[in-house]
Design a protein around this motif. Structure first.
Motif, PDB file in Angstrom:
ATOM      1  N   UNK A 321      -8.302  70.488 -32.599  1.00 56.84           N
ATOM      2  CA  UNK A 321      -8.172  69.649 -31.393  1.00 56.84           C
ATOM      3  C   UNK A 321      -7.287  70.401 -30.407  1.00 56.84           C
ATOM      4  N   UNK A 322      -7.212  69.885 -29.208  1.00 56.52           N
ATOM      5  CA  UNK A 322      -6.379  70.514 -28.181  1.00 56.52           C
ATOM      6  C   UNK A 322      -4.910  70.472 -28.587  1.00 56.52           C
ATOM      7  N   UNK A 323      -4.508  69.377 -29.238  1.00 54.95           N
ATOM      8  CA  UNK A 323      -3.137  69.300 -29.740  1.00 54.95           C
ATOM      9  C   UNK A 323      -2.897  70.393 -30.791  1.00 54.95           C
ATOM     10  N   UNK A 324      -3.896  70.587 -31.667  1.00 54.35           N
ATOM     11  CA  UNK A 324      -3.772  71.641 -32.684  1.00 54.35           C
ATOM     12  C   UNK A 324      -3.668  73.016 -32.031  1.00 54.35           C
ATOM     13  N   UNK A 325      -4.430  73.196 -30.954  1.00 54.13           N
ATOM     14  CA  UNK A 325      -4.402  74.494 -30.245  1.00 54.13           C
ATOM     15  C   UNK A 325      -2.967  74.805 -29.806  1.00 54.13           C
ATOM     16  N   UNK A 326      -2.272  73.771 -29.322  1.00 61.13           N
ATOM     17  CA  UNK A 326      -0.878  73.997 -28.905  1.00 61.13           C
ATOM     18  C   UNK A 326       0.029  74.187 -30.116  1.00 61.13           C
ATOM     19  N   UNK A 327      -0.200  73.357 -31.152  1.00 58.48           N
ATOM     20  CA  UNK A 327       0.663  73.452 -32.341  1.00 58.48           C
ATOM     21  C   UNK A 327       0.556  74.846 -32.966  1.00 58.48           C
ATOM     22  N   UNK A 328      -0.683  75.360 -33.067  1.00 63.94           N
ATOM     23  CA  UNK A 328      -0.889  76.684 -33.660  1.00 63.94           C
ATOM     24  C   UNK A 328      -0.697  77.798 -32.646  1.00 63.94           C
TER      25      UNK A 328
END
Lengths: 548, 93
Positions: A321-328
């Motif tokens: 997800x877009x949130x995951x993109x930032x987290x990773x």
């Protein structure tokens, strides 16, 4: 007849020059130098003030024994005896010879007790910095101009020189027959005016703790230098601005000129992953993505314009997800977002964030690198801009843009000075100034929650402060040298604001070329959290989470 | 006779006015000297005030307090672990 003619000459022909002669016998003029305005922190402590200093001089004609005088002066002034005797002997026919400057009051009194004939002192006002080199690049320094007058250079001393310097003037005094002043002041029309003082938004305690945390971090992680900036996102007030290496304003001439430049406003750097929230926010605001949109190209390296672009750790998370993109901190996910934005929208959005423009901060020496026009962008440029490489910003530009997310999408003009105080005591307030709306309040709120997830679950989560909701992002940007990127040379950074629900401060920390570890998560992030911890305590902000 | 009285009166008046002028000139001069001494005292006090303020700023500077704290052992060896609290003095807790 002769008497009459003589009287006519004195009373009529030569009247004015005789009157002037008379005036010069009983009137004197003293030139009044203005006192330079002070620079104070918001908690009323002077960072730049004025102290009384003396120039010690000698009248060689009145000195009876040069060797004795030189010895006595040498021990008190801590100057080599041979230097003093050399000056006195070489100028034995002169009436006034300078010996040294920067003599303080105690030393002057010690020398006066020696009752040396032919030694005197001239008083002058000297700039002094009670906190030594605290906030040196922020303050700048006072030097001389071509006419030998005090002139501020760099920082606040340079930017506000016209306000600080005041204006010299003249006072008229009446003298008695022996030339001594009878009335100290006669004229009410003196043009002398002391300089105006500045009250900063900078807080002395915050500046001190930020400098200490940054200095320790630079040493601990083997960096060549670093910078830290703290801002109130709701007003744009700069609460602290620190960088190392730095210089001592009181002896600026002993330092390389490159140190006078404030890197916060004058150094352009590639921000790396700390840039990703801006691109993400732009795409959210344009309704191109939502936090749960999945990335279709995140299963491996992405090829753009002939280049293969990898993630920072070569790990890939399909359908992130877009949130995951930032987290990773996933570069491939950011390429997806950048391509969805397109060049025109990317440029428009970044311009709204103030990227490529001067912030207008009240310091001398701010620079900016405008974005290229659309026709000069290649596919690779769009891709790399998405993850903060191939684009350059100053630290103040980045933090000002990021802080708008903490302020409901409203970007504030960063300001160092909050008040100007006139010599008469009048206060001129400099109110906060909103520049523009970067994203909608709804987008800002969504972005904030995503960034809290980044802090809680991302690679810097090990260093976070439990019990507080902090929105932040790490950054590790390779530094281009000789036309190519060196993977071992990075600018490691962390940007964030807290408390996430009602931000009191936004902080950017940058370490230049750390050697112990190149990543922002392991170097800049701990410094960020150390500063945040001190600020929570300083502002008495209690924890909000039961997160132990 | 009247002429002599008139002339004498004029001379006396002229001399008296000169004496009065001298007396008042001296009074102004004396007052001026006193005023000048007061102004000189004021300048000296202002100067002392500036000197004391400078000393106070130096003593209360955080950089100075940190140095003194390290000297007196009120900090760790490598760091001056100073807790910044708006309500507390700067010192190791």
């Amino acid at each position: 007849m002769g008497i009459v003619l003589r009287l006519f000459y004195w009373q009529i022909v030569d009247a004015s020059s005789l009157a002037n002669m008379g005036i010069s016998q009983y009137e004197g003029i003293i030139e009044q130098q203005p006192i330079r305005g002070q620079i104070e922190t918001s908690d009323s402590f002077p960072l730049a003030a004025n102290q009384i200093s003396y120039l010690a001089y000698a009248n060689p004609k009145l000195i009876k024994n040069v060797d004795v005088a030189s010895k006595l002066l040498s021990s008190t002034l801590k100057i080599d005896e041979a230097s003093i005797s050399g000056v006195l002997n070489a100028n034995s026919d002169k009436l006034w010879v300078p010996i040294t400057t920067n003599v303080n009051n105690d030393t002057k009194n010690e020398i006066n007790k020696l009752n040396l004939d032919g030694v005197g002192f001239e008083e002058y006002s000297q700039r002094f910095y009670p906190e030594a080199s605290l906030a040196a690049t922020l303050l700048g320094f006072v030097g001389k101009d071509a006419n030998g007058n005090n002139q501020g250079y760099f920082g606040l001393e340079g930017y506000y020189n016209d306000q600080l310097k005041g204006r010299s003037g003249e006072d008229i005094i009446i003298k008695d027959a022996f030339g001594k002043p009878v009335f100290a002041k006669l004229s009410n029309n003196s043009t002398q005016q002391d300089g105006r003082s500045l009250v900063l938004n900078v807080d002395r305690s915050i500046q001190f703790l930020v400098e200490r945390a940054l200095k320790n971090g630079i040493q601990e992680f083997g960096a060549t230098g670093g910078a830290a900036l703290v801002m109130d996102p709701k007003t744009g007030a700069i609460l602290a601005m620190a960088n190392f290496p730095t210089f001592d304003e009181a002896s600026y001439w002993n330092y390389d000129q490159s140190l006078y430049v404030n890197p916060m406003i004058s150094d352009l750097y590639e921000p790396g992953s700390t840039f990703k929230p801006l691109v993400m926010a732009a795409a959210l605001d344009d309704d191109l993505i939502t936090p749960t949109t999945t990335c279709p190209i995140c299963s491996g390296p992405v090829s753009v314009g002939g280049y293969d672009i990898h993630t920072w750790d070569d790990k890939y998370f399909p359908n992130s997800t877009m949130t995951d993109v930032l987290i990773h901190s996933d570069n491939t996910g950011m390429i997806y977002i950048a391509q969805k934005l397109g060049v025109d929208h990317m440029i428009d959005s970044l311009n709204k964030f103030g990227i490529g423009k001067l912030t207008g901060i009240d310091l001398q020496g701010e620079v900016s690198q405008p974005l290229n026009p659309p026709n000069l962008w290649y596919a690779a440029d769009l891709a790399t801009t998405g993850f903060g490489q191939g684009v350059v910003v100053t630290p103040i530009e980045l933090l000002d843009a990021f802080a708008s997310i903490a302020n409901g999408g409203v970007r504030m003009q960063p300001e160092i000075v909050k008040q100007i105080i006139t010599p008469e005591g009048q206060t001129i307030n400099i109110p906060p100034h909103a520049i523009n709306q970067t994203v909608s309040p709804e987008t800002a709120k969504i972005m904030t929650e995503m960034l809290v997830d980044v802090t809680d679950k991302g690679e810097a989560s090990w260093a976070r402060i439990k019990g507080y909701r902090i929105a932040g992002k790490t950054g590790t940007a390779s530094i281009p040298e000789n036309g190519k990127y060196d993977a071992s040379l990075t600018n490691a950074s962390f940007v964030g604001f807290a408390p996430a629900d009602d931000p009191k401060f936004a902080i950017l920390v940058i370490l230049n070329k750390p050697t112990v570890d190149i990543y922002g998560a392991d170097t800049a992030a701990p410094i960020f959290f150390e500063i945040s911890r001190d600020l929570f305590r300083y502002y008495n902000i209690p924890p909000t989470n039961n997160d132990n | 006779m009247k002429k002599y009285i008139l002339l004498t009166s004029l001379i006396v008046i002229a001399i008296s006015l000169q004496v009065v002028k001298v007396i008042y000139s001296n009074m102004f001069t004396t007052t001026g000297i006193d005023l000048n001494q007061l102004l000189t005292q004021e300048q000296n006090l202002e100067q002392q005030n500036i000197i004391i303020s400078d000393q106070l700023y130096k003593k209360t500077a955080y950089t100075n307090i940190e140095k003194e704290a390290i000297k007196k052992g009120l900090s760790y060896n490598s760091n001056a672990a100073i807790a910044i609290d708006g309500n507390s003095p700067i010192a190791l807790r």
